[in-house]
Design a protein around this motif. Structure first.
Motif, mmCIF file in Angstrom:
data_model
loop_
_atom_site.group_PDB
_atom_site.id
_atom_site.type_symbol
_atom_site.label_atom_id
_atom_site.label_comp_id
_atom_site.label_asym_id
_atom_site.label_seq_id
_atom_site.Cartn_x
_atom_site.Cartn_y
_atom_site.Cartn_z
ATOM 1 N N GLU A 112 -12.610 19.689 41.340
ATOM 2 C CA GLU A 112 -13.666 18.660 40.668
ATOM 3 C C GLU A 112 -11.673 18.114 40.686
ATOM 4 O O GLU A 112 -11.576 19.096 40.541
ATOM 5 N N TRP A 113 -11.733 16.390 39.780
ATOM 6 C CA TRP A 113 -10.260 16.002 39.149
ATOM 7 C C TRP A 113 -10.778 14.971 38.845
ATOM 8 O O TRP A 113 -12.050 14.868 38.510
ATOM 9 N N GLN A 114 -9.752 14.552 37.582
ATOM 10 C CA GLN A 114 -9.639 13.336 37.656
ATOM 11 C C GLN A 114 -9.623 11.996 37.528
ATOM 12 O O GLN A 114 -8.390 12.366 38.344
ATOM 13 N N ARG A 115 -9.779 11.550 37.408
ATOM 14 C CA ARG A 115 -9.082 9.622 37.404
ATOM 15 C C ARG A 115 -9.983 8.566 37.068
ATOM 16 O O ARG A 115 -10.494 8.865 36.070
ATOM 17 N N ASP A 116 -8.373 7.812 36.723
ATOM 18 C CA ASP A 116 -8.768 6.870 35.502
ATOM 19 C C ASP A 116 -8.966 5.901 36.341
ATOM 20 O O ASP A 116 -8.102 5.066 38.064
ATOM 21 N N GLU A 117 -9.584 5.359 36.672
ATOM 22 C CA GLU A 117 -10.758 3.870 37.980
ATOM 23 C C GLU A 117 -10.499 2.597 36.668
ATOM 24 O O GLU A 117 -11.358 2.499 35.286
ATOM 25 N N ILE A 118 -10.553 1.528 37.353
ATOM 26 C CA ILE A 118 -10.404 -0.390 37.331
ATOM 27 C C ILE A 118 -11.414 -0.585 38.256
ATOM 28 O O ILE A 118 -11.089 -0.639 39.302
ATOM 29 N N LEU A 119 -12.268 -1.280 37.778
ATOM 30 C CA LEU A 119 -13.712 -2.103 37.874
ATOM 31 C C LEU A 119 -13.663 -2.875 37.923
ATOM 32 O O LEU A 119 -13.808 -3.586 37.017
ATOM 33 N N ASP A 120 -13.519 -4.446 38.475
ATOM 34 C CA ASP A 120 -13.205 -6.055 39.080
ATOM 35 C C ASP A 120 -14.112 -6.736 39.131
ATOM 36 O O ASP A 120 -14.435 -6.154 40.418
ATOM 37 N N LEU A 121 -15.145 -7.334 38.609
ATOM 38 C CA LEU A 121 -15.668 -8.015 39.218
ATOM 39 C C LEU A 121 -15.231 -9.334 39.394
ATOM 40 O O LEU A 121 -14.547 -10.380 39.188
ATOM 41 N N ARG A 122 -15.949 -9.654 40.614
ATOM 42 C CA ARG A 122 -15.154 -11.144 41.306
ATOM 43 C C ARG A 122 -16.111 -11.755 41.841
ATOM 44 O O ARG A 122 -17.065 -11.070 42.207
ATOM 45 N N ASN A 123 -15.211 -13.365 42.521
ATOM 46 C CA ASN A 123 -16.623 -14.075 43.076
ATOM 47 C C ASN A 123 -18.057 -14.499 42.173
ATOM 48 O O ASN A 123 -19.263 -13.907 43.271
ATOM 49 N N GLY A 124 -17.886 -13.701 41.074
ATOM 50 C CA GLY A 124 -19.513 -14.087 40.353
ATOM 51 C C GLY A 124 -19.846 -13.191 40.538
ATOM 52 O O GLY A 124 -21.447 -13.063 39.806
ATOM 53 N N GLY A 125 -19.645 -12.052 40.591
ATOM 54 C CA GLY A 125 -19.976 -10.876 40.547
ATOM 55 C C GLY A 125 -20.554 -10.355 41.647
ATOM 56 O O GLY A 125 -21.280 -9.171 41.956
ATOM 57 N N LYS A 126 -20.321 -11.078 43.215
ATOM 58 C CA LYS A 126 -20.495 -10.526 44.123
ATOM 59 C C LYS A 126 -19.807 -9.596 44.598
ATOM 60 O O LYS A 126 -20.321 -8.900 45.885
ATOM 61 N N VAL A 127 -18.593 -9.607 43.972
ATOM 62 C CA VAL A 127 -17.706 -8.412 44.681
ATOM 63 C C VAL A 127 -17.036 -7.673 43.459
ATOM 64 O O VAL A 127 -17.070 -8.244 43.173
ATOM 65 N N LEU A 128 -16.764 -6.254 44.089
ATOM 66 C CA LEU A 128 -16.117 -6.098 43.245
ATOM 67 C C LEU A 128 -14.593 -4.924 43.739
ATOM 68 O O LEU A 128 -14.478 -4.149 45.002
ATOM 69 N N VAL A 129 -13.527 -4.987 42.414
ATOM 70 C CA VAL A 129 -12.423 -4.520 43.104
ATOM 71 C C VAL A 129 -12.006 -3.188 42.999
ATOM 72 O O VAL A 129 -12.196 -3.076 41.604
ATOM 73 N N ARG A 130 -11.616 -1.714 43.268
ATOM 74 C CA ARG A 130 -11.669 -0.830 42.382
ATOM 75 C C ARG A 130 -11.038 -0.215 42.699
ATOM 76 O O ARG A 130 -10.144 -0.286 44.182
ATOM 77 N N ARG A 131 -9.988 0.297 41.609
ATOM 78 C CA ARG A 131 -8.366 0.717 42.010
ATOM 79 C C ARG A 131 -8.505 1.816 41.397
ATOM 80 O O ARG A 131 -9.298 2.338 40.007
ATOM 81 N N GLU A 132 -7.688 3.931 42.283
ATOM 82 C CA GLU A 132 -7.483 4.052 40.868
ATOM 83 C C GLU A 132 -6.454 4.347 40.790
ATOM 84 O O GLU A 132 -5.216 4.228 41.445
ATOM 85 N N PHE A 133 -6.214 5.572 39.659
ATOM 86 C CA PHE A 133 -5.161 6.019 38.601
ATOM 87 C C PHE A 133 -4.256 7.691 39.274
ATOM 88 O O PHE A 133 -6.180 8.204 38.310
ATOM 89 N N GLY A 134 -4.002 8.061 39.359
ATOM 90 C CA GLY A 134 -3.387 9.723 38.999
ATOM 91 C C GLY A 134 -3.653 10.313 39.893
ATOM 92 O O GLY A 134 -3.007 9.874 40.945
ATOM 93 N N GLU A 135 -2.835 11.599 40.127
ATOM 94 C CA GLU A 135 -2.578 12.367 41.428
ATOM 95 C C GLU A 135 -3.817 12.578 42.237
ATOM 96 O O GLU A 135 -4.530 12.923 42.036
ATOM 97 N N GLY A 136 -3.270 12.203 43.348
ATOM 98 C CA GLY A 136 -4.012 12.400 44.123
ATOM 99 C C GLY A 136 -4.556 10.891 44.829
ATOM 100 O O GLY A 136 -5.375 10.776 45.629
ATOM 101 N N ALA A 137 -4.365 10.349 43.950
ATOM 102 C CA ALA A 137 -5.672 8.526 44.062
ATOM 103 C C ALA A 137 -4.846 7.686 45.194
ATOM 104 O O ALA A 137 -3.567 7.456 45.294
ATOM 105 N N SER A 138 -5.640 6.940 45.684
ATOM 106 C CA SER A 138 -5.770 6.061 46.744
ATOM 107 C C SER A 138 -4.343 5.194 46.100
ATOM 108 O O SER A 138 -4.423 3.799 45.308
ATOM 109 N N PRO A 139 -3.464 4.362 46.266
ATOM 110 C CA PRO A 139 -2.210 2.994 45.879
ATOM 111 C C PRO A 139 -3.024 1.456 47.043
ATOM 112 O O PRO A 139 -2.689 1.230 45.761
ATOM 113 N N GLU A 140 -3.953 2.256 47.260
ATOM 114 C CA GLU A 140 -4.821 0.425 47.852
ATOM 115 C C GLU A 140 -5.850 0.563 46.708
ATOM 116 O O GLU A 140 -6.910 1.488 46.727
#
Length: 148
Positions: A112-140
């Motif tokens: 179990e873990w916690q994450r702060d996530e950002i979801l961004d829609l791009r290209n008219g809603g056809k692309v979703l960019v996901r970013r995560e923050f917090g301990e162990g989160a991916s930097p990319e």
């Protein structure tokens, strides 16, 4: 009789100082039309519909074959479902058109873990960019394409 401008300016400054507010109460803000600024819209309590659906990191993720869909992300009103984990929305922390940020509680593979996530829609809603923050989160960031 000649008057000097200096005493008149000093008198004006003295009257201005006497008429100023003595408390620290800020003046109300107004828009250009003179009306009070509107209150911000309340944050959603669910993941908005435009983010929901199936999203793939590559074409195989959208093929329908669960063995090949290791990068598939399925989003509904309250969860982010990945191949081996699920994040449940705890709280939306900010939301604008095409962007959602929130805190999620994740479970998967006995952890179990916690994450702060950002979801961004791009290209008219056809692309979703996901970013995560917090301990162990991916930097990319992760770029997903909407499955048809």
């Amino acid at each position: 009789m000649r008057f000097s401008a200096i005493p008149l300016v000093a008198l004006g400054l003295g009257l201005t100082a006497c008429g100023s507010q003595s408390d620290d109460t800020p003046a109300p803000t107004a828009s250009a039309t003179g009306a009070a600024a509107p209150a911000p819209a309340p944050l959603p309590t669910e993941i908005p519909i435009q983010f929901q659906g199936r999203w793939g990191l590559n074409a195989n993720d959208c093929s329908g074959d669960p063995a090949a869909a290791k990068g598939l992300l399925t989003i509904d009103a309250s969860t982010l479902r990945f191949y081996e984990s699920t994040g449940t929305l705890d709280e939306v922390t900010s939301s604008t058109e095409g962007r959602l940020r929130g805190n999620y509680s994740f479970t998967g593979e006995g952890m179990e873990w916690q994450r702060d996530e950002i979801l961004d829609l791009r290209n008219g809603g056809k692309v979703l960019v996901r970013r995560e923050f917090g301990e162990g989160a991916s930097p990319e960031a992760f770029d997903y394409t909407k499955c048809e």
